[in-house]
Structure formats: structure tokens, C-alpha cells
Scaffold this motif. Structure first.
Motif, PDB file in Angstrom:
ATOM      1  N   LYS A  94       1.137  -1.051  -0.013  1.00 53.98           N
ATOM      2  CA  LYS A  94      -0.249   0.139  -0.392  1.00 53.98           C
ATOM      3  C   LYS A  94       0.729   1.103  -0.147  1.00 53.98           C
ATOM      4  O   LYS A  94       0.022   2.333  -0.074  1.00 53.98           O
ATOM      5  CB  LYS A  94      -0.859  -0.050   1.486  1.00 53.98           C
ATOM      6  CG  LYS A  94       0.026   0.007   2.352  1.00 53.98           C
ATOM      7  CD  LYS A  94      -1.631   0.505   3.444  1.00 53.98           C
ATOM      8  CE  LYS A  94      -0.621   0.406   4.986  1.00 53.98           C
ATOM      9  NZ  LYS A  94      -1.313   0.850   6.059  1.00 53.98           N
ATOM     10  N   TYR A  95       2.320   1.321   0.614  1.00 55.96           N
ATOM     11  CA  TYR A  95       2.950   2.204   0.892  1.00 55.96           C
ATOM     12  C   TYR A  95       3.821   2.185  -0.661  1.00 55.96           C
ATOM     13  O   TYR A  95       4.999   3.455  -1.243  1.00 55.96           O
ATOM     14  CB  TYR A  95       4.734   2.419   1.703  1.00 55.96           C
ATOM     15  CG  TYR A  95       3.869   2.200   2.983  1.00 55.96           C
ATOM     16  CD1 TYR A  95       3.473   3.656   3.455  1.00 55.96           C
ATOM     17  CD2 TYR A  95       3.384   1.192   3.738  1.00 55.96           C
ATOM     18  CE1 TYR A  95       2.705   3.288   4.368  1.00 55.96           C
ATOM     19  CE2 TYR A  95       3.301   1.308   5.315  1.00 55.96           C
ATOM     20  CZ  TYR A  95       3.221   2.334   5.443  1.00 55.96           C
ATOM     21  OH  TYR A  95       2.074   2.203   7.122  1.00 55.96           O
ATOM     22  N   TYR A  96       3.801   1.430  -2.369  1.00 56.36           N
ATOM     23  CA  TYR A  96       3.987   1.893  -3.645  1.00 56.36           C
ATOM     24  C   TYR A  96       3.311   3.049  -4.104  1.00 56.36           C
ATOM     25  O   TYR A  96       1.869   2.883  -4.514  1.00 56.36           O
ATOM     26  CB  TYR A  96       3.787   0.770  -3.969  1.00 56.36           C
ATOM     27  CG  TYR A  96       5.736  -0.670  -3.302  1.00 56.36           C
ATOM     28  CD1 TYR A  96       5.646  -0.414  -2.514  1.00 56.36           C
ATOM     29  CD2 TYR A  96       4.823  -1.999  -3.596  1.00 56.36           C
ATOM     30  CE1 TYR A  96       6.612  -1.583  -1.774  1.00 56.36           C
ATOM     31  CE2 TYR A  96       5.860  -3.045  -3.421  1.00 56.36           C
ATOM     32  CZ  TYR A  96       6.710  -3.060  -2.187  1.00 56.36           C
ATOM     33  OH  TYR A  96       7.273  -3.898  -2.392  1.00 56.36           O
ATOM     34  N   LEU A  97       4.388   4.071  -4.420  1.00 55.31           N
ATOM     35  CA  LEU A  97       3.369   5.026  -5.338  1.00 55.31           C
ATOM     36  C   LEU A  97       3.293   4.724  -6.708  1.00 55.31           C
ATOM     37  O   LEU A  97       3.708   3.086  -7.271  1.00 55.31           O
ATOM     38  CB  LEU A  97       4.480   6.296  -5.261  1.00 55.31           C
ATOM     39  CG  LEU A  97       5.792   6.593  -4.050  1.00 55.31           C
ATOM     40  CD1 LEU A  97       6.451   7.532  -4.264  1.00 55.31           C
ATOM     41  CD2 LEU A  97       4.051   7.517  -3.284  1.00 55.31           C
ATOM     42  N   ALA A 120      10.886   4.357 -13.186  1.00 53.89           N
ATOM     43  CA  ALA A 120      12.162   2.905 -13.396  1.00 53.89           C
ATOM     44  C   ALA A 120      11.398   1.761 -13.190  1.00 53.89           C
ATOM     45  O   ALA A 120      10.811   2.383 -12.090  1.00 53.89           O
ATOM     46  CB  ALA A 120      13.471   2.853 -12.250  1.00 53.89           C
ATOM     47  N   ASN A 121      11.899   0.741 -13.683  1.00 51.03           N
ATOM     48  CA  ASN A 121      11.075  -0.552 -13.125  1.00 51.03           C
ATOM     49  C   ASN A 121      11.282  -1.162 -11.533  1.00 51.03           C
ATOM     50  O   ASN A 121      11.923  -2.121 -11.595  1.00 51.03           O
ATOM     51  CB  ASN A 121      11.605  -1.847 -14.295  1.00 51.03           C
ATOM     52  CG  ASN A 121      10.343  -2.679 -14.071  1.00 51.03           C
ATOM     53  OD1 ASN A 121       8.905  -2.534 -13.113  1.00 51.03           O
ATOM     54  ND2 ASN A 121      10.334  -3.937 -14.610  1.00 51.03           N
ATOM     55  N   ILE A 122      11.418   0.311 -11.251  1.00 51.85           N
ATOM     56  CA  ILE A 122      11.741  -0.398  -9.553  1.00 51.85           C
ATOM     57  C   ILE A 122      10.455   0.307  -8.488  1.00 51.85           C
ATOM     58  O   ILE A 122      10.327   1.463  -8.183  1.00 51.85           O
ATOM     59  CB  ILE A 122      13.042   0.443  -8.845  1.00 51.85           C
ATOM     60  CG1 ILE A 122      14.749  -0.089  -9.912  1.00 51.85           C
ATOM     61  CG2 ILE A 122      12.996   0.207  -7.219  1.00 51.85           C
ATOM     62  CD1 ILE A 122      15.687   0.784  -9.502  1.00 51.85           C
ATOM     63  N   PRO A 123       9.953  -0.641  -7.463  1.00 51.06           N
ATOM     64  CA  PRO A 123       8.752  -0.073  -6.147  1.00 51.06           C
ATOM     65  C   PRO A 123       9.303   1.152  -5.629  1.00 51.06           C
ATOM     66  O   PRO A 123      10.463   1.203  -5.432  1.00 51.06           O
ATOM     67  CB  PRO A 123       8.694  -1.164  -5.496  1.00 51.06           C
ATOM     68  CG  PRO A 123       8.945  -2.740  -6.351  1.00 51.06           C
ATOM     69  CD  PRO A 123      10.256  -1.924  -7.567  1.00 51.06           C
ATOM     70  N   THR A 124       8.856   2.049  -5.558  1.00 52.92           N
ATOM     71  CA  THR A 124       8.923   3.502  -5.257  1.00 52.92           C
ATOM     72  C   THR A 124       8.281   3.745  -3.775  1.00 52.92           C
ATOM     73  O   THR A 124       6.630   3.607  -4.020  1.00 52.92           O
ATOM     74  CB  THR A 124       9.263   4.102  -5.918  1.00 52.92           C
ATOM     75  OG1 THR A 124      10.250   4.300  -6.943  1.00 52.92           O
ATOM     76  CG2 THR A 124       9.918   5.977  -5.264  1.00 52.92           C
ATOM     77  N   ILE A 125       8.783   4.406  -3.072  1.00 57.97           N
ATOM     78  CA  ILE A 125       8.018   4.590  -1.909  1.00 57.97           C
ATOM     79  C   ILE A 125       8.256   5.839  -1.597  1.00 57.97           C
ATOM     80  O   ILE A 125       9.149   6.754  -1.700  1.00 57.97           O
ATOM     81  CB  ILE A 125       7.928   3.325  -0.416  1.00 57.97           C
ATOM     82  CG1 ILE A 125       9.228   3.583  -0.055  1.00 57.97           C
ATOM     83  CG2 ILE A 125       7.567   2.270  -0.791  1.00 57.97           C
ATOM     84  CD1 ILE A 125       9.736   2.989   1.665  1.00 57.97           C
ATOM     85  N   ALA A 126       7.577   6.608  -0.823  1.00 52.74           N
ATOM     86  CA  ALA A 126       7.743   8.043  -0.344  1.00 52.74           C
ATOM     87  C   ALA A 126       8.023   7.752   1.251  1.00 52.74           C
ATOM     88  O   ALA A 126       7.619   7.085   2.257  1.00 52.74           O
ATOM     89  CB  ALA A 126       6.292   9.603  -0.323  1.00 52.74           C
ATOM     90  N   SER A 127       8.477   8.710   2.056  1.00 52.16           N
ATOM     91  CA  SER A 127       9.637   8.828   2.954  1.00 52.16           C
ATOM     92  C   SER A 127       8.116   9.646   3.847  1.00 52.16           C
ATOM     93  O   SER A 127       6.894  10.065   3.889  1.00 52.16           O
ATOM     94  CB  SER A 127      10.426   9.753   3.762  1.00 52.16           C
ATOM     95  OG  SER A 127      10.629  10.843   3.356  1.00 52.16           O
ATOM     96  N   SER A 128       8.787   9.429   5.173  1.00 55.48           N
ATOM     97  CA  SER A 128       7.047   9.914   6.318  1.00 55.48           C
ATOM     98  C   SER A 128       6.778  11.799   6.570  1.00 55.48           C
ATOM     99  O   SER A 128       6.062  11.901   6.601  1.00 55.48           O
ATOM    100  CB  SER A 128       7.819   9.686   7.769  1.00 55.48           C
ATOM    101  OG  SER A 128       9.015   9.752   8.590  1.00 55.48           O
ATOM    102  N   ALA A 129       8.465  11.862   5.987  1.00 56.79           N
ATOM    103  CA  ALA A 129       7.597  13.222   5.613  1.00 56.79           C
ATOM    104  C   ALA A 129       7.083  14.166   4.658  1.00 56.79           C
ATOM    105  O   ALA A 129       7.036  15.302   4.736  1.00 56.79           O
ATOM    106  CB  ALA A 129       9.644  13.721   5.665  1.00 56.79           C
ATOM    107  N   LEU A 130       6.968  13.303   3.614  1.00 53.60           N
ATOM    108  CA  LEU A 130       6.035  13.594   3.068  1.00 53.60           C
ATOM    109  C   LEU A 130       4.619  12.748   3.003  1.00 53.60           C
ATOM    110  O   LEU A 130       4.218  11.458   3.527  1.00 53.60           O
ATOM    111  CB  LEU A 130       6.259  13.290   1.530  1.00 53.60           C
ATOM    112  CG  LEU A 130       7.679  13.007   0.964  1.00 53.60           C
ATOM    113  CD1 LEU A 130       8.496  12.366  -0.072  1.00 53.60           C
ATOM    114  CD2 LEU A 130       7.628  14.591   0.607  1.00 53.60           C
ATOM    115  N   PHE A 131       3.194  13.452   2.752  1.00 61.42           N
ATOM    116  CA  PHE A 131       1.727  13.191   2.228  1.00 61.42           C
ATOM    117  C   PHE A 131       1.770  12.772   1.032  1.00 61.42           C
ATOM    118  O   PHE A 131       2.363  13.556   0.230  1.00 61.42           O
ATOM    119  CB  PHE A 131       0.956  14.570   2.302  1.00 61.42           C
ATOM    120  CG  PHE A 131       0.249  14.811   3.827  1.00 61.42           C
ATOM    121  CD1 PHE A 131       0.327  13.897   4.955  1.00 61.42           C
ATOM    122  CD2 PHE A 131       1.115  15.479   4.571  1.00 61.42           C
ATOM    123  CE1 PHE A 131      -0.362  14.164   6.429  1.00 61.42           C
ATOM    124  CE2 PHE A 131       1.119  16.640   5.554  1.00 61.42           C
ATOM    125  CZ  PHE A 131       0.172  15.860   5.999  1.00 61.42           C
TER     126      PHE A 131
END
Length: 224
Positions: A94-97, A120-131
Motif C-alpha cells: 500500500k506504500y508503493y507509489l 524506473a522499474n523499481i518499486p518506490t515509496i515516499a518517506s514519512s516527511a511527505l504526504f
């Protein structure tokens, strides 16, 4: 005054490439509405990024990229391609952008938004500093919403609603209540298109200026 205001806004519509009959123009103005952001986000479409315990360190073998505040360029128009990698262990999907997710910087003095685009074909998430904001794309263009959030009117809204003294922050309720002027989707798409082209023009001008500076410098050095 009324005619001046009408003429000014009509020129804006022409700039958007929408040559409209005055009746259609009036229809667009009538359909544009001021709403809170929460009315155009999907269910559970506003959340904080993934919280990493301790300091975030780069793991070259990590399976997931993590976007941090440091990864935004100076004018908050792009995400650096050198984001840290971390282990995917314990990170829920659920955290994957996803393409079209809006990343909003809720901490610090610069409270800007940018739309995530997978490069890029890499799963990406945002840090907790971001909404992470997910808008309903049937009624809102994420690129338009991001652009509108970055405008002075909304930035002033943040200044009057930020919390903290030394390190300020914007809380979730304030984000939910961001006032957004929402025109018809057709107009949103045109504005998003124009802002994208304007950004590309700015980037090209910067590259041209850099090349000119290098050329002149080399020519001057060859004189020595």
C-alpha cells in the motif's frame, strides 16, 4: 471594471487553446468551483509516507527506492533519480507509489507538491516527511491540482495554518482543507499541458545557457 475582468479572463481561456463562444466561456466560469481538497481525493487517498526506524541509509542492493525531501530539485519540479534504496522487507504494498500520486512536503518552510511519475522499474515509496495524495482522476487532473497547490494563494494558506516554531509543519487536517479552485476537467488538462510545456521550455533555456557559458569559457581559454 466588469468588462476589464471579463476581457482578462477571456484572454486566459484563449491562451489555453479553447476558443469558445462567450456562452461557453460563461459556462466554464460557472462550473469552476472552490472546494476543499478532501472532496476530490479517493477513499484513503491522503496518507503519510512510510516511516523508517532510525536514519535512512542507502542500500545499493535494496529492492525499493525511497523519496525524501532531499530528492526534490531546487524549484520542486522534479525528483532526483539518485534516491536511496532500502530493503523491501516489512514494507506493505500500500506504500508503493503509483503514477499520478501527488507528493506534498508537509514539513519545513517549503510546502510544495509534485506529481510522481514512474521512471524506473523499481518499486518506490515516499518517506514519512511527505504526504501522498491520490485524487479522483475522473474529476481532477493530478498535475493541475499539484500546480494549484504551488500557487501563492495556497502557499499563503499554509503560512497561516502551519504549526511549530523552529521546524514548521502542515498537519493532515490542513491538507484536507486546502482550498482548490476546480474548473472543468477539460480546462484542468489544458492548464496541466501548458505548465508542462512551460517547464520544458525553462529546462531547455537553462541547458542552452549552460552550453553558451561553456563555449565562451573555452573560447576565452583558447586565447591564452
Amino acid at each position: 471594471m466588469h468588462h476589464k475582468h471579463y476581457a482578462k479572463n477571456y484572454l486566459v481561456i484563449l491562451t489555453l487553446g479553447l476558443y469558445l463562444h462567450p456562452n461557453h466561456y460563461a459556462y466554464i466560469l460557472m462550473k469552476s468551483k472552490l472546494i476543499d481538497l478532501k472532496h476530490i481525493i479517493t477513499k484513503d487517498g491522503l496518507s503519510s509516507g512510510y516511516s523508517v526506524r532510525g536514519k535512512i541509509s542507502n542500500n545499493p542492493n535494496g529492492e525499493v527506492r525511497i523519496v525524501q525531501l532531499k530528492d526534490f530539485n531546487d524549484d520542486y519540479t522534479a525528483i532526483d533519480d539518485k534516491c536511496f534504496r532500502i530493503s523491501a522487507e516489512k514494507i506493505k504494498s500500500k506504500y508503493y507509489l503509483k503514477n499520478g500520486d501527488i507528493l506534498f512536503t508537509g514539513k519545513g518552510a517549503n510546502n510544495f507538491a509534485i506529481v510522481y511519475e514512474c521512471q524506473a522499474n523499481i518499486p518506490t515509496i515516499a518517506s514519512s516527511a511527505l504526504f501522498v495524495i491520490k485524487v479522483d482522476k475522473e474529476i481532477a487532473n493530478p498535475n493541475y491540482v499539484s500546480w494549484y497547490i504551488n500557487q501563492n494563494k495556497v502557499q499563503n494558506y499554509f503560512k497561516t495554518n502551519e504549526t511549530g516554531t523552529y521546524v514548521t509543519s502542515i498537519n493532515k487536517k490542513t491538507v484536507e482543507e486546502i482550498p482548490v479552485v476546480l474548473p472543468p476537467l477539460q480546462v484542468q488538462n489544458k492548464i496541466a499541458q501548458i505548465t508542462h510545456l512551460r517547464l520544458k521550455e525553462k529546462q531547455l533555456n537553462t541547458e542552452i545557457t549552460d552550453l553558451k557559458n561553456k563555449l565562451i569559457t573555452n573560447q576565452l581559454l583558447n586565447l591564452l
